[in-house]
Design an enzyme around this catalytic site. Sequence first.
Site, short mmCIF file in Angstrom:
data_model
loop_
_atom_site.label_atom_id
_atom_site.label_comp_id
_atom_site.label_asym_id
_atom_site.label_seq_id
_atom_site.Cartn_x
_atom_site.Cartn_y
_atom_site.Cartn_z
N TYR A 284 -10.73 57.90 12.91
CA TYR A 284 -10.74 58.11 11.45
C TYR A 284 -9.32 58.34 10.93
CZ TYR A 284 -12.12 59.79 6.86
OH TYR A 284 -12.28 59.93 5.51
N PHE B 177 -1.66 38.04 -12.29
CA PHE B 177 -2.88 37.40 -11.81
C PHE B 177 -4.07 38.06 -12.51
CE2 PHE B 177 -6.35 36.68 -8.76
CZ PHE B 177 -6.39 35.32 -8.89
N ASP B 178 -5.24 37.41 -12.50
CA ASP B 178 -6.36 37.92 -13.32
C ASP B 178 -6.81 39.33 -12.93
OD1 ASP B 178 -7.54 37.09 -10.94
OD2 ASP B 178 -9.23 36.09 -11.88
N ASP C 34 4.18 41.83 -7.10
CA ASP C 34 2.88 41.40 -6.60
C ASP C 34 3.20 40.38 -5.50
OD1 ASP C 34 0.59 40.05 -5.97
OD2 ASP C 34 -0.18 39.97 -8.01
N ALA D 42 1.47 38.87 -3.00
CA ALA D 42 0.40 38.16 -2.27
C ALA D 42 0.95 36.97 -1.46
CB ALA D 42 -0.67 37.70 -3.26
N LYS E 31 -3.71 36.62 1.85
CA LYS E 31 -2.94 35.38 1.69
C LYS E 31 -1.91 35.31 2.83
CE LYS E 31 -4.73 35.91 -2.59
NZ LYS E 31 -5.58 37.05 -2.98
N HIS F 202 -15.01 34.66 -15.04
CA HIS F 202 -15.17 33.41 -14.29
C HIS F 202 -16.02 33.59 -13.04
CE1 HIS F 202 -11.61 35.54 -12.91
NE2 HIS F 202 -11.73 34.94 -11.73
C1 LIG Z 1 -1.10 36.82 -7.12
C2 LIG Z 1 -2.35 37.59 -6.78
N1 LIG Z 1 -2.38 38.91 -6.94
C3 LIG Z 1 -3.46 39.63 -6.62
C4 LIG Z 1 -4.61 39.04 -6.14
C5 LIG Z 1 -5.82 39.89 -5.83
O1 LIG Z 1 -6.04 39.97 -4.47
P1 LIG Z 1 -7.48 40.22 -3.82
O2 LIG Z 1 -8.28 38.98 -4.03
O3 LIG Z 1 -7.20 40.50 -2.39
O4 LIG Z 1 -8.09 41.38 -4.52
C6 LIG Z 1 -4.63 37.66 -5.97
C7 LIG Z 1 -5.84 37.00 -5.44
O5 LIG Z 1 -5.99 35.81 -5.45
C8 LIG Z 1 -3.47 36.91 -6.29
O6 LIG Z 1 -3.43 35.58 -6.16
#
Ligand SMILES: Cc1ncc(COP(=O)(O)O)c(C=O)c1O
Length: 457
Positions: free
Chosen positions: A71, A123-124, A214, A216, A257, A449
Amino acid sequence: MYYPPEPFRIKVTEPIRLIAGEEREARLVEAGYNVFQLRAEDIFIDLLTDSGTGAMSQEQWASLMRGDESYAGARSFQRLKAAVEDVFGFKYFVPAHQGRAAENILTAVLVKAGQYVPSNMHFDTTDANIRARGGRPVNLVIDEAFDPANLHPFKGNMDLGKLRAFIGKIGAANIPFGMMTVTNNAAGGQPVSMANLKAVAGLYHEYGIPFFIDAARYAENCYFIKLREKDYECKPVREIAREMFSYADGMCMSAKKDAIVNMGGLLCMNDEEIFENVKNELILREGFPTYGGLAGRDLDAMATGLYEGLDESYLAYRLAQTAYLGACINEAGIPTIQPIGGHAVYIDAHAVFPHIPNYEFPGVSLAVEMYREGAIRGSEIGSVMFGCLDPDTGIWHYPKLELLRLAIPRRTYTQSHMDYVVDSLAKIKDRADTIRGYKFTYAPELLRHFTARFEPL
Ligand SMILES: Cc1ncc(COP(=O)(O)O)c(C=O)c1O
């Protein structure tokens, strides 16, 4: 177009099945014409996302077996900590179960209602997490990003003039932190140059605003820097990455990613007070700070994947595979965002269906036709994802681009899969003028979406 041989061979296979045309039609109706609602086993080539869909390596599978499920203070956490420190160089970090969980913690700790968070393009999920705290996400990417044909090598760059003017207008006190998304997923997987990132960091810091990346797809961005930016062609990607993160005060990352894991995320920072608050929030929402919502084996696979995602022979193949798909689609006469980005090909749905207006969702029409034609799944990145009602004016805003994204899972599909996708698209193009738009029959307020339902017009 050169397709480099994959720098791996296949040891385990997973069958995929092409169901008949009538069956596909029935599945579309059941799914409310939203491809997110389809069952994965009814899809032949799944390019919905490159997130968590990559193939893990033999070393990563071995890491799973080494996973320590204690843990607190697990060995797997120590391995991940060492990798995170080595690759990114921040003082503090916590794991989280995925990128949006890291964003949730970051925004919970830093964003207050009415504050603004600028970025090149959020990102969204980042956008939604800021809004969920009463904040306002703001996108200040360079104008070239909105011209699909423009060949600017770093279309993810921030417009420094716009950023300076924005900070001047809003005031630094109303900006809890600033961001940059690398690569810029929302505008085509386009990279940010080191020079731009450094200048953005300098501008934020001039006003005392903390800067978070960010990250990713940071490794793909770093490889683009190596390929396209002067003075970086001879630098190892790992050094480029270290330089990039040295300009930031922290980062959040979906490890699904560029760490090539099926689940995982990271939140890193240099500020101790932020770290203390992050840990408290993490315990409430994700779990103890040494596992953050993940199993020990997930932490271990992420530690291994962080290094594999930076391997230069892998990155050369990765970007070339995406470029191959894009070039073949263009050769078939179908416009895409140029230049081709890192993880995905973004088809200009407006150009394919010029007769479908944005409020009838041309990206949804193309997603539906891809499934109808070849049981291929891509995702709309257009008015369904980003259209929004301005709370101050009551006016609907639509994004400048209507796209269908074909995101390529890492180390998963081969050249013949890519060729099949191109053939299917060419057939859709031949009957493009017979295709209609869609309207909502259900749409939730945030991240619509994923669960919206449609009917054809
Ligand atoms: C640029 C970016 N930031 C954040 C995220 C969110 O990541 P997660 O899907 O792991 O929550 C994504 C997901 O596609 C992304 O492309």
